[in-house]
Design an enzyme around this catalytic site. Structure first.
Site, mmCIF file in Angstrom:
data_model
loop_
_atom_site.group_PDB
_atom_site.id
_atom_site.type_symbol
_atom_site.label_atom_id
_atom_site.label_comp_id
_atom_site.label_asym_id
_atom_site.label_seq_id
_atom_site.Cartn_x
_atom_site.Cartn_y
_atom_site.Cartn_z
ATOM 1 N N ARG A 142 2.556 9.169 -4.924
ATOM 2 C CA ARG A 142 2.875 8.742 -6.291
ATOM 3 C C ARG A 142 2.064 9.521 -7.325
ATOM 4 N NH1 ARG A 142 2.583 3.556 -9.971
ATOM 5 N NH2 ARG A 142 4.678 3.710 -10.839
ATOM 6 N N HIS A 188 3.822 11.500 -10.328
ATOM 7 C CA HIS A 188 3.562 11.195 -11.744
ATOM 8 C C HIS A 188 2.887 12.355 -12.468
ATOM 9 C CE1 HIS A 188 4.187 6.606 -12.251
ATOM 10 N NE2 HIS A 188 5.119 7.137 -11.504
ATOM 11 N N TRP A 193 9.181 -1.898 0.012
ATOM 12 C CA TRP A 193 10.621 -1.697 0.154
ATOM 13 C C TRP A 193 11.063 -1.812 1.624
ATOM 14 C CZ3 TRP A 193 7.596 1.002 -3.341
ATOM 15 C CH2 TRP A 193 8.024 1.037 -4.663
HETATM 16 FE FE1 CCH Z 1 8.195 5.125 -7.529
HETATM 17 N N1 CCH Z 1 7.454 3.335 -8.106
HETATM 18 N N2 CCH Z 1 9.555 5.045 -9.022
HETATM 19 N N3 CCH Z 1 8.827 6.990 -7.049
HETATM 20 N N4 CCH Z 1 6.750 5.224 -6.133
HETATM 21 C C1 CCH Z 1 6.417 2.658 -7.529
HETATM 22 C C2 CCH Z 1 5.708 3.019 -6.421
HETATM 23 C C3 CCH Z 1 5.908 4.231 -5.753
HETATM 24 C C4 CCH Z 1 9.750 4.005 -9.882
HETATM 25 C C5 CCH Z 1 8.950 2.894 -10.017
HETATM 26 C C6 CCH Z 1 7.901 2.595 -9.162
HETATM 27 C C7 CCH Z 1 9.831 7.675 -7.663
HETATM 28 C C8 CCH Z 1 10.714 7.160 -8.603
HETATM 29 C C9 CCH Z 1 10.568 5.946 -9.226
HETATM 30 C C10 CCH Z 1 6.574 6.279 -5.253
HETATM 31 C C11 CCH Z 1 7.189 7.508 -5.299
HETATM 32 C C12 CCH Z 1 8.212 7.832 -6.167
HETATM 33 C C13 CCH Z 1 6.185 1.441 -8.267
HETATM 34 C C14 CCH Z 1 5.107 0.436 -7.955
HETATM 35 C C15 CCH Z 1 7.109 1.403 -9.265
HETATM 36 C C16 CCH Z 1 7.281 0.293 -10.302
HETATM 37 C C17 CCH Z 1 3.776 0.853 -8.604
HETATM 38 C C18 CCH Z 1 2.690 -0.143 -8.287
HETATM 39 O O1 CCH Z 1 2.837 -1.308 -8.672
HETATM 40 O O2 CCH Z 1 1.684 0.251 -7.644
HETATM 41 C C19 CCH Z 1 10.940 4.233 -10.654
HETATM 42 C C20 CCH Z 1 11.512 3.300 -11.733
HETATM 43 C C21 CCH Z 1 11.455 5.416 -10.254
HETATM 44 C C22 CCH Z 1 12.714 6.012 -10.767
HETATM 45 O O3 CCH Z 1 13.311 6.848 -10.145
HETATM 46 C C23 CCH Z 1 9.836 9.023 -7.184
HETATM 47 C C24 CCH Z 1 10.800 10.116 -7.669
HETATM 48 C C25 CCH Z 1 8.830 9.126 -6.259
HETATM 49 C C26 CCH Z 1 8.390 10.327 -5.463
HETATM 50 C C27 CCH Z 1 9.196 11.311 -5.133
HETATM 51 C C28 CCH Z 1 5.615 5.890 -4.239
HETATM 52 C C29 CCH Z 1 5.178 6.715 -3.040
HETATM 53 C C30 CCH Z 1 5.199 4.601 -4.557
HETATM 54 C C31 CCH Z 1 4.204 3.724 -3.790
HETATM 55 C C32 CCH Z 1 2.837 3.819 -4.398
HETATM 56 C C33 CCH Z 1 1.812 2.965 -3.725
HETATM 57 O O4 CCH Z 1 0.734 2.800 -4.317
HETATM 58 O O5 CCH Z 1 2.030 2.444 -2.625
#
Ligand code: CCH
Length: 286
Positions: free
Chosen positions: A34, A38, A178
């Site tokens: 992430r 970002h 998820w």
């Molecule tokens: Fe995402 N993401 N993401 N995401 N994401 C969150 C967590 C992860 C969105 C919203 C969220 C991508 C696209 C999107 C990861 C990778 C990717 C969370 C939870 C939200 C909300 C954050 C928290 O509470 O810690 C949205 C909306 C989009 C729209 O498309 C893309 C693209 C990627 C990478 C290619 C990953 C990995 C996580 C897990 C992080 C963790 O701390 O476990």
């Protein structure tokens, strides 16, 4: 101390810090992915600003964006790697960490090239609001990802990263994972999205998400409104169906598109060297 340019050594150091028994599901991998996303996902093709070059999240203007809540954990995990490889830039380290984490969690090899700089012009940092909001729908996803230069298929492929990790109520307001095994890269996210009966749930904090209770794992799994928008939108859905059926195809497409994400805003010369060192300003230094 490692030799300048020894990215194999950096990769090994990243791989060896992934196991974190006290943290989340026991792995730093998802939050590193992430962080990489970002750092790059602020890119705006029309003004050629944002992107992974510059590692702007080290500073409050970008690091303090509520959309980046929690990513300090990822940056802290990587500090020992920076200390033992001081020659690497943060922007290269963060992007390489995402790439290496995906591989170590069973995902595809992702082409990656070094050369990003940590140069930041404070006055030209990307504005907040460039990262997606999970409470919205398909139009919003297009608005955000078209701005970076991605198409519908690429949006779906990138979303497959939600096979990894979880939402934290104290970071995004959403809560839960998820999939059952969120430290293993796979196409389960797409399968569950299509095969399960998701019901809306309003959390105590007022945030709306979708949930499904998995009897076998005795665990409640979740989807964001933006995740399920991929199944209801006519143009997105065929790609969800394809990736749910064909894991190899998903891995190949994810590899290509994640690599493209890491390269947004970076221009390379004939030898692969980065020729624009101040992308944050939209400038072009040769
Ligand atoms: Fe995402 N993401 N993401 N995401 N994401 C969150 C967590 C992860 C969105 C919203 C969220 C991508 C696209 C999107 C990861 C990778 C990717 C969370 C939870 C939200 C909300 C954050 C928290 O509470 O810690 C949205 C909306 C989009 C729209 O498309 C893309 C693209 C990627 C990478 C290619 C990953 C990995 C996580 C897990 C992080 C963790 O701390 O476990």
């Amino acid at each position: 101390m490692s030799t300048t340019g020894d990215y194999t050594s950096v990769r090994a150091a990243i791989a060896s810090l992934l196991k974190q028994p006290e943290y989340d599901d026991g792995s730093a991998g998802p939050v590193l992915v992430r962080l990489a996303w970002h750092s790059a996902g602020t890119y705006d093709a029309s003004t050629d600003t944002g992107g992974s070059n510059g590692a702007g999240m080290r500073y409050e203007a970008e690091g303090g964006d509520p959309a980046n809540a929690g990513l300090q954990h990822a940056r802290v995990f990587l500090e020992p790697v920076k200390a033992s490889h001081p020659w690497i830039t943060y922007s290269d380290l963060w992007t390489l960490a995402g790439v290496e984490a995906v591989k170590q969690m069973g995902g595809p090899e992702i082409p990656w090239w070094p050369g990003r700089t940590d140069y930041v012009d404070d006055s030209k940092l990307p504005p907040r609001g460039r990262l997606p909001d999970g409470a919205l729908g398909g139009d919003h996803l297009r608005h955000i990802f078209y701005r970076m230069g991605f198409n519908d298929q690429e949006i779906v492929a990138l979303s497959g990263a939600h096979n990894l990790g979880r939402c934290h109520a104290d970071r995004s307001g959403f809560d839960g994972a998820w999939v059952n095994n969120p430290t293993r890269f796979s196409n389960t996210y797409f399968k569950l999205m299509l095969e399960r009966e998701w019901r809306e749930k309003v959390l105590d904090n007022g945030v709306r998400q979708y949930v499904y209770y998995d009897e076998d794992a005795e665990e409640e799994l979740m989807m964001l409104p933006t995740d399920l928008a991929l199944t209801t939108d006519k143009a997105f859905r065929p790609w969800v169906e394809l990736y749910a059926k064909d894991k190899e195809r998903f891995f190949g497409d994810f590899s290509r598109v994640f690599s493209k994400l890491m390269e947004l805003g970076i221009r390379r010369g004939e030898k692969g060297e980065v020729v624009n060192t101040d992308n944050v300003r939209g400038g072009y230094v040769s």
